[in-house]
Design a protein around this motif. Structure first.
Motif, PDB file in Angstrom:
ATOM      1  N   VAL A   7       0.875  -1.099   0.095  1.00  0.00           N
ATOM      2  CA  VAL A   7       0.067  -0.057   0.065  1.00  0.00           C
ATOM      3  C   VAL A   7       0.844   1.124   0.097  1.00  0.00           C
ATOM      4  N   GLY A   8       1.991   1.453   0.769  1.00  0.00           N
ATOM      5  CA  GLY A   8       2.745   2.483   0.866  1.00  0.00           C
ATOM      6  C   GLY A   8       3.419   2.696  -0.453  1.00  0.00           C
ATOM      7  N   ASP A   9       3.907   1.575  -0.965  1.00  0.00           N
ATOM      8  CA  ASP A   9       4.627   1.680  -2.485  1.00  0.00           C
ATOM      9  C   ASP A   9       3.405   2.185  -3.335  1.00  0.00           C
ATOM     10  N   CYS A  10       2.257   1.739  -3.298  1.00  0.00           N
ATOM     11  CA  CYS A  10       1.271   2.324  -4.359  1.00  0.00           C
ATOM     12  C   CYS A  10       1.034   3.847  -4.200  1.00  0.00           C
ATOM     13  N   ILE A  11       0.800   4.237  -2.734  1.00  0.00           N
ATOM     14  CA  ILE A  11       0.765   5.535  -2.576  1.00  0.00           C
ATOM     15  C   ILE A  11       1.844   6.437  -3.145  1.00  0.00           C
ATOM     16  N   ALA A  12       3.170   5.916  -2.856  1.00  0.00           N
ATOM     17  CA  ALA A  12       4.413   6.886  -3.357  1.00  0.00           C
ATOM     18  C   ALA A  12       4.272   6.852  -4.829  1.00  0.00           C
ATOM     19  N   ALA A  13       3.915   5.525  -5.356  1.00  0.00           N
ATOM     20  CA  ALA A  13       3.787   5.479  -6.986  1.00  0.00           C
ATOM     21  C   ALA A  13       2.776   6.843  -7.447  1.00  0.00           C
ATOM     22  N   ASN A  14       1.654   6.795  -6.677  1.00  0.00           N
ATOM     23  CA  ASN A  14       0.550   7.707  -7.148  1.00  0.00           C
ATOM     24  C   ASN A  14       0.922   9.010  -7.239  1.00  0.00           C
ATOM     25  N   ILE A  49     -15.811  -6.813  -0.864  1.00  0.00           N
ATOM     26  CA  ILE A  49     -14.460  -6.103  -1.036  1.00  0.00           C
ATOM     27  C   ILE A  49     -14.039  -5.596   0.191  1.00  0.00           C
ATOM     28  N   LYS A  50     -12.621  -5.707   0.423  1.00  0.00           N
ATOM     29  CA  LYS A  50     -11.929  -5.362   1.577  1.00  0.00           C
ATOM     30  C   LYS A  50     -11.079  -4.123   1.216  1.00  0.00           C
ATOM     31  N   VAL A  51     -11.161  -3.017   1.920  1.00  0.00           N
ATOM     32  CA  VAL A  51     -10.534  -1.706   1.731  1.00  0.00           C
ATOM     33  C   VAL A  51      -9.145  -1.839   2.357  1.00  0.00           C
ATOM     34  N   LEU A  52      -8.104  -1.640   1.494  1.00  0.00           N
ATOM     35  CA  LEU A  52      -6.835  -1.715   1.944  1.00  0.00           C
ATOM     36  C   LEU A  52      -6.314  -0.345   2.144  1.00  0.00           C
ATOM     37  N   HIS A  53      -6.813   0.839   1.460  1.00  0.00           N
ATOM     38  CA  HIS A  53      -6.521   2.094   1.421  1.00  0.00           C
ATOM     39  C   HIS A  53      -7.620   2.771   0.823  1.00  0.00           C
ATOM     40  N   ARG A  54      -7.896   3.937   1.316  1.00  0.00           N
ATOM     41  CA  ARG A  54      -8.837   5.170   0.966  1.00  0.00           C
ATOM     42  C   ARG A  54      -8.395   6.589   1.145  1.00  0.00           C
TER      43      ARG A  54
END
Length: 183
Positions: A7-14, A49-54
């Protein structure tokens, strides 16, 4: 597979100059080993659905489809990246016409596959298998705070999509599965 790090890597990439492509790269790397992602999120046992980040700029979900589940045509109104960690997800791609929508393409996703969908995509989803399908769905915005549309599966007429209609669909699928398990 460390979900918090993912999740952290996705946030940084975003936060980069080409967020969808950068987030897809993170997702593709994580999904490359589908069994590790399956272990991290758990074996799907019901539709949901399971929310991992919002946040306002990014939503990350673990989505599960029951065997032979169909999700009506719908849009997201934001870019989406989908990676499958177990099972298979068949997508029909649709485009709007003056009266309704028409199919113009299809894409089958298998465990280990990751794909990008553009902001304006309309697609329907089917799990054609007799077992659960699980995937990571990442959206370039707040998926739950966006007014979207869905299309009636019989008439293909456009109608509003809201959380209540989606929750009802998942509830019906889980009820169908419980009935199937009794046979």
């Amino acid at each position: 597979m460390d979900l918090e790090r993912f999740v952290g890597d996705c946030i940084a990439a975003n936060n980069g100059p080409h967020p969808q492509a950068a987030v897809l790269e993170v997702l593709a790397k994580a999904i490359h080993n589908p069994s590790a992602m399956l272990t991290a999120v758990g074996e799907p046992r019901e539709a949901g659905i399971k929310v991992l980040h919002r946040s306002k700029s990014l939503t990350i979900l673990s989505a599960a489809w029951t065997p032979q589940m169909n999700l009506m045509p719908h849009n997201h109104l934001m870019w989406a990246n989908i990676g499958i960690y177990t099972g298979r997800e068949d997508n029909i791609l649709w485009r709007e016409t003056p009266d309704r929508i028409e199919a113009f393409g299809a894409k089958a996703l298998f465990a280990g596959d990751a794909v990008s969908l553009p902001v304006d995509v309309i697609h329907s989803v089917t799990n054609p298998l007799l077992r659960f399908t699980g995937g990571i769905h990442i959206y370039g915005g707040d998926f739950f705070d966006t007014t979207r549309s869905q299309w009636d599966p019989e008439t293909l007429k456009k109608e509003p999509s809201d959380g209540a209609s989606i929750r009802r669909m998942f509830e019906l699928e889980n009820k169908r599965m419980r009935g199937r398990d009794k046979l």
